[in-house]
Design a protein around this motif. Structure first.
Motif, PDB file in Angstrom:
ATOM      1  N   LEU A  29       0.818  -1.215   0.000  1.00  0.00           N
ATOM      2  CA  LEU A  29       0.000   0.000   0.000  1.00  0.00           C
ATOM      3  C   LEU A  29       0.854   1.268   0.000  1.00  0.00           C
ATOM      4  O   LEU A  29       0.895   2.000  -0.991  1.00  0.00           O
ATOM      5  CB  LEU A  29      -0.936  -0.001   1.212  1.00  0.00           C
ATOM      6  N   ASN A  30       1.545   1.516   1.093  1.00  0.00           N
ATOM      7  CA  ASN A  30       2.277   2.786   1.229  1.00  0.00           C
ATOM      8  C   ASN A  30       3.325   2.971   0.147  1.00  0.00           C
ATOM      9  O   ASN A  30       3.470   4.053  -0.432  1.00  0.00           O
ATOM     10  CB  ASN A  30       2.930   2.866   2.603  1.00  0.00           C
ATOM     11  N   SER A  31       4.083   1.926  -0.142  1.00  0.00           N
ATOM     12  CA  SER A  31       5.201   2.070  -1.075  1.00  0.00           C
ATOM     13  C   SER A  31       4.770   2.156  -2.531  1.00  0.00           C
ATOM     14  O   SER A  31       5.551   2.555  -3.390  1.00  0.00           O
ATOM     15  CB  SER A  31       6.192   0.902  -0.904  1.00  0.00           C
ATOM     16  N   SER A  32       3.535   1.780  -2.824  1.00  0.00           N
ATOM     17  CA  SER A  32       3.062   1.859  -4.215  1.00  0.00           C
ATOM     18  C   SER A  32       2.396   3.193  -4.526  1.00  0.00           C
ATOM     19  O   SER A  32       2.007   3.444  -5.673  1.00  0.00           O
ATOM     20  CB  SER A  32       2.066   0.725  -4.509  1.00  0.00           C
ATOM     21  N   ALA A  33       2.257   4.059  -3.519  1.00  0.00           N
ATOM     22  CA  ALA A  33       1.493   5.298  -3.705  1.00  0.00           C
ATOM     23  C   ALA A  33       2.014   6.146  -4.861  1.00  0.00           C
ATOM     24  O   ALA A  33       1.240   6.774  -5.588  1.00  0.00           O
ATOM     25  CB  ALA A  33       1.506   6.107  -2.409  1.00  0.00           C
ATOM     26  N   LEU A 150       7.337  -8.521   0.021  1.00  0.00           N
ATOM     27  CA  LEU A 150       5.968  -8.377  -0.478  1.00  0.00           C
ATOM     28  C   LEU A 150       5.839  -7.151  -1.374  1.00  0.00           C
ATOM     29  O   LEU A 150       5.087  -7.166  -2.360  1.00  0.00           O
ATOM     30  CB  LEU A 150       4.993  -8.284   0.700  1.00  0.00           C
ATOM     31  N   GLY A 151       6.585  -6.097  -1.049  1.00  0.00           N
ATOM     32  CA  GLY A 151       6.584  -4.925  -1.923  1.00  0.00           C
ATOM     33  C   GLY A 151       7.188  -5.224  -3.275  1.00  0.00           C
ATOM     34  O   GLY A 151       6.706  -4.744  -4.309  1.00  0.00           O
ATOM     35  N   ALA A 152       8.251  -6.042  -3.292  1.00  0.00           N
ATOM     36  CA  ALA A 152       8.893  -6.405  -4.557  1.00  0.00           C
ATOM     37  C   ALA A 152       7.952  -7.201  -5.443  1.00  0.00           C
ATOM     38  O   ALA A 152       8.009  -7.116  -6.672  1.00  0.00           O
ATOM     39  CB  ALA A 152      10.157  -7.220  -4.274  1.00  0.00           C
ATOM     40  N   ILE A 153       7.071  -7.974  -4.810  1.00  0.00           N
ATOM     41  CA  ILE A 153       6.073  -8.727  -5.583  1.00  0.00           C
ATOM     42  C   ILE A 153       4.940  -7.812  -6.034  1.00  0.00           C
ATOM     43  O   ILE A 153       4.474  -7.874  -7.178  1.00  0.00           O
ATOM     44  CB  ILE A 153       5.513  -9.884  -4.729  1.00  0.00           C
ATOM     45  N   ALA A 154       4.496  -6.938  -5.127  1.00  0.00           N
ATOM     46  CA  ALA A 154       3.311  -6.122  -5.403  1.00  0.00           C
ATOM     47  C   ALA A 154       3.569  -4.986  -6.385  1.00  0.00           C
ATOM     48  O   ALA A 154       2.709  -4.691  -7.234  1.00  0.00           O
ATOM     49  CB  ALA A 154       2.767  -5.550  -4.088  1.00  0.00           C
ATOM     50  N   GLN A 155       4.728  -4.341  -6.298  1.00  0.00           N
ATOM     51  CA  GLN A 155       4.969  -3.149  -7.120  1.00  0.00           C
ATOM     52  C   GLN A 155       4.828  -3.412  -8.624  1.00  0.00           C
ATOM     53  O   GLN A 155       4.141  -2.661  -9.317  1.00  0.00           O
ATOM     54  CB  GLN A 155       6.359  -2.576  -6.818  1.00  0.00           C
ATOM     55  N   PRO A 156       5.465  -4.452  -9.170  1.00  0.00           N
ATOM     56  CA  PRO A 156       5.294  -4.702 -10.610  1.00  0.00           C
ATOM     57  C   PRO A 156       3.852  -5.019 -10.981  1.00  0.00           C
ATOM     58  O   PRO A 156       3.374  -4.615 -12.043  1.00  0.00           O
ATOM     59  CB  PRO A 156       6.218  -5.899 -10.874  1.00  0.00           C
ATOM     60  N   ILE A 157       3.154  -5.741 -10.101  1.00  0.00           N
ATOM     61  CA  ILE A 157       1.751  -6.076 -10.380  1.00  0.00           C
ATOM     62  C   ILE A 157       0.911  -4.807 -10.438  1.00  0.00           C
ATOM     63  O   ILE A 157       0.083  -4.627 -11.346  1.00  0.00           O
ATOM     64  CB  ILE A 157       1.203  -7.040  -9.301  1.00  0.00           C
ATOM     65  N   VAL A 158       1.122  -3.919  -9.475  1.00  0.00           N
ATOM     66  CA  VAL A 158       0.389  -2.649  -9.470  1.00  0.00           C
ATOM     67  C   VAL A 158       0.723  -1.826 -10.704  1.00  0.00           C
ATOM     68  O   VAL A 158      -0.162  -1.261 -11.361  1.00  0.00           O
ATOM     69  CB  VAL A 158       0.712  -1.844  -8.188  1.00  0.00           C
ATOM     70  N   GLY A 159       2.017  -1.779 -11.063  1.00  0.00           N
ATOM     71  CA  GLY A 159       2.426  -1.031 -12.242  1.00  0.00           C
ATOM     72  C   GLY A 159       1.776  -1.550 -13.512  1.00  0.00           C
ATOM     73  O   GLY A 159       1.291  -0.778 -14.349  1.00  0.00           O
ATOM     74  N   HIS A 160       1.730  -2.870 -13.659  1.00  0.00           N
ATOM     75  CA  HIS A 160       1.098  -3.459 -14.851  1.00  0.00           C
ATOM     76  C   HIS A 160      -0.410  -3.225 -14.852  1.00  0.00           C
ATOM     77  O   HIS A 160      -1.007  -3.000 -15.911  1.00  0.00           O
ATOM     78  CB  HIS A 160       1.395  -4.960 -14.909  1.00  0.00           C
ATOM     79  N   THR A 161      -1.029  -3.273 -13.671  1.00  0.00           N
ATOM     80  CA  THR A 161      -2.467  -3.014 -13.590  1.00  0.00           C
ATOM     81  C   THR A 161      -2.788  -1.589 -14.025  1.00  0.00           C
ATOM     82  O   THR A 161      -3.743  -1.351 -14.784  1.00  0.00           O
ATOM     83  CB  THR A 161      -2.974  -3.236 -12.147  1.00  0.00           C
ATOM     84  N   ILE A 162      -1.989  -0.632 -13.556  1.00  0.00           N
ATOM     85  CA  ILE A 162      -2.199   0.759 -13.962  1.00  0.00           C
ATOM     86  C   ILE A 162      -1.990   0.923 -15.459  1.00  0.00           C
ATOM     87  O   ILE A 162      -2.760   1.609 -16.145  1.00  0.00           O
ATOM     88  CB  ILE A 162      -1.247   1.692 -13.181  1.00  0.00           C
ATOM     89  N   ALA A 163      -0.937   0.282 -15.989  1.00  0.00           N
ATOM     90  CA  ALA A 163      -0.647   0.398 -17.420  1.00  0.00           C
ATOM     91  C   ALA A 163      -1.755  -0.189 -18.280  1.00  0.00           C
ATOM     92  O   ALA A 163      -2.101   0.370 -19.337  1.00  0.00           O
ATOM     93  CB  ALA A 163       0.680  -0.304 -17.730  1.00  0.00           C
ATOM     94  N   ASN A 164      -2.343  -1.288 -17.836  1.00  0.00           N
ATOM     95  CA  ASN A 164      -3.339  -1.988 -18.657  1.00  0.00           C
ATOM     96  C   ASN A 164      -4.764  -1.515 -18.406  1.00  0.00           C
ATOM     97  O   ASN A 164      -5.575  -1.456 -19.329  1.00  0.00           O
ATOM     98  CB  ASN A 164      -3.262  -3.498 -18.403  1.00  0.00           C
ATOM     99  N   ASP A 165      -5.091  -1.191 -17.144  1.00  0.00           N
ATOM    100  CA  ASP A 165      -6.479  -0.899 -16.788  1.00  0.00           C
ATOM    101  C   ASP A 165      -6.697   0.508 -16.236  1.00  0.00           C
ATOM    102  O   ASP A 165      -7.835   0.892 -15.974  1.00  0.00           O
ATOM    103  CB  ASP A 165      -6.977  -1.915 -15.752  1.00  0.00           C
TER     104      ASP A 165
END
Length: 422
Positions: A29-33, A150-165
């Motif tokens: 959450l915090n680190s992906s802001a 967990l941040g290393a796993i989540a950050q790319p997923i969040v980035g791809h979600t923003i890019a695609n959706d």
């Protein structure tokens, strides 16, 4: 009896729960802001500085609510408090996804901060201290490293979600996912205390046997707050806290910086994944180095490595590999300087006699930096169209930190000479 001895102590299951709860609250959450800022500001035509003011509001709320949060956690059922807290924190991300003006971020930064007080600040140290009388330092280190993983796993997923959706889908899906994962974790694994389920804390017998009067006297040695506040060592430490937090605050802007150099949000998410790996490794390595070579030498090393990272971000922006490595090195050094090196410096300079009072007073530097630096970096970008001036300022701050630590230990030497360490 042999089988009973081999049974895993419930303290370790508590640690698993904390790794998930604190790791996701901080690392996901915090680190992906920062990943959401470019898309939101562009679509809604908001200045980056204006949007990032919500971080300042969040920091102010955190300062105000921390003492209240401690009382709430002591008074009410910890599972109920944590469930409400993660709904407030992650639910604020869901609300951000529906916001159509900057006021949405300003308003929901309040529940974001209130929930985060419990999930990212209080619950980890409180439960570790309750459950671990032995290996509690290792438990805190593992919990910190879990946030990086967990941040290393989540950050790319969040980035791809923003890019695609889009950024809205990113906010909403991330917030809902965190709630879905954390709430069952709390219900299944978290217990109020060892005594509540008929256990002693892990290592309680060993800890009590080792804890002689002599050991207690050694732990209580140090300098009082009244003396510390009159020393150059204290003000050097305060300024170190202020500057290192200001430097670390740039992490929120790294995704925006990367995209300002012509890269897409997907790559920015991957780079932030490297950042979180750096946080993970740094939590383990820097903590080990503090024990081996001391906090002063570890800070010197961390600041030099951070200077290399910033120079790489400035000078090698045409290489994805260099940007990724530099971002990881920034997380390795700077982010862990706040969570690992700042507390270690406080102990080295002033001992343990009134550690909590000295650390909390010096920590005002952390809070002030969080309130000022985050929007300031955004406004620099708004008015200049570049983060380059910010990176040059960060280089100066890193050099100043080396000087401040040197002055701090000279100040400690004066305190020792004057006989204040007792």
């Amino acid at each position: 009896m042999a089988t009973a001895k081999k049974k895993i102590h419930y303290a370790w299951w508590t640690l698993v729960a904390l790794c998930i709860i604190v790791g996701l609250a901080k690392g996901a959450l915090n680190s992906s802001a920062g990943l959401f800022i470019p898309g939101a500001t562009q679509e809604l035509d908001i200045l980056t500085g204006n949007l990032t003011l919500y971080f300042s509001i969040s920091s102010i709320v955190t300062m105000i609510f921390l003492p209240i949060g401690g009382k709430i956690l002591a008074k009410y059922d910890i599972r109920s408090v944590l469930i409400v807290a993660i709904i407030l924190q992650a639910g604020s991300f869901v609300a951000f996804g529906f916001s159509n003006s900057v006021w949405g971020w300003y308003i929901f930064s309040i529940p974001l901060a209130v929930g985060g007080v419990f999930t990212t600040v209080i619950v980890g140290p409180v439960l570790v201290n309750q459950w671990f009388k032995k290996k509690n330092g290792m438990a805190l280190g593992i919990m910190g490293a879990a946030g990086g993983l967990l941040g290393a796993i989540a950050q790319p997923i969040v980035g791809h979600t923003i890019a695609n959706d889009g950024w809205r889908a990113g906010y909403i899906s991330l917030g809902i996912a965190i709630i879905i994962i954390v709430v069952p974790t709390v219900l299944l694994l978290v217990r109020k205390s060892p005594q509540a389920i008929g256990l002693k804390p892990y290592g309680a017998d060993t800890a009590s046997a080792v804890g002689s009067d002599g050991a207690k006297e050694e732990l209580d040695k140090g300098i009082t707050l009244a003396i510390a506040r009159k020393s150059s060592a204290f003000y050097s430490l305060f300024l170190f806290f202020l500057l290192i937090t200001s430097i670390a605050s740039f992490a929120i802007h790294i995704p925006s910086y990367i995209q300002s150099r012509g890269y897409d949000v997907s790559f920015a998410g991957n780079a932030m994944g490297a950042y979180m790996i750096g946080v993970l490794l740094g939590a383990l390595v820097l903590g080990f180095l503090v024990d081996k070579i001391g906090s002063r030498n570890t800070v010197y090393l961390a600041m030099v490595l951070a200077i290399i990272a910033v120079l790489a971000l400035l000078l090698a922006t045409d290489s994805k590999m260099v940007i990724t490595l530099a971002t990881g090195l920034f997380g390795f050094t700077v982010s862990n300087s706040v969570g690992t090196l700042a507390p270690a410096l406080t102990t080295s300079l002033f001992g343990s006699r009134e550690y909590s009072q000295i650390y909390s007073t010096a920590s005002l530097g952390l809070a002030i930096a969080g309130i000022i630096a985050l929007p300031a970096y955004g406004y620099v970008f708004d008015f200049t169209g570049s983060y380059t001036p910010v990176l040059y300022v960060i280089l100066v701050l890193l050099i100043l930190n080396i000087i401040l630590v040197t002055f701090a230990f000279r100040g400690k030497k004066k305190l020792l000479t004057q006989g204040h360490w007792n």
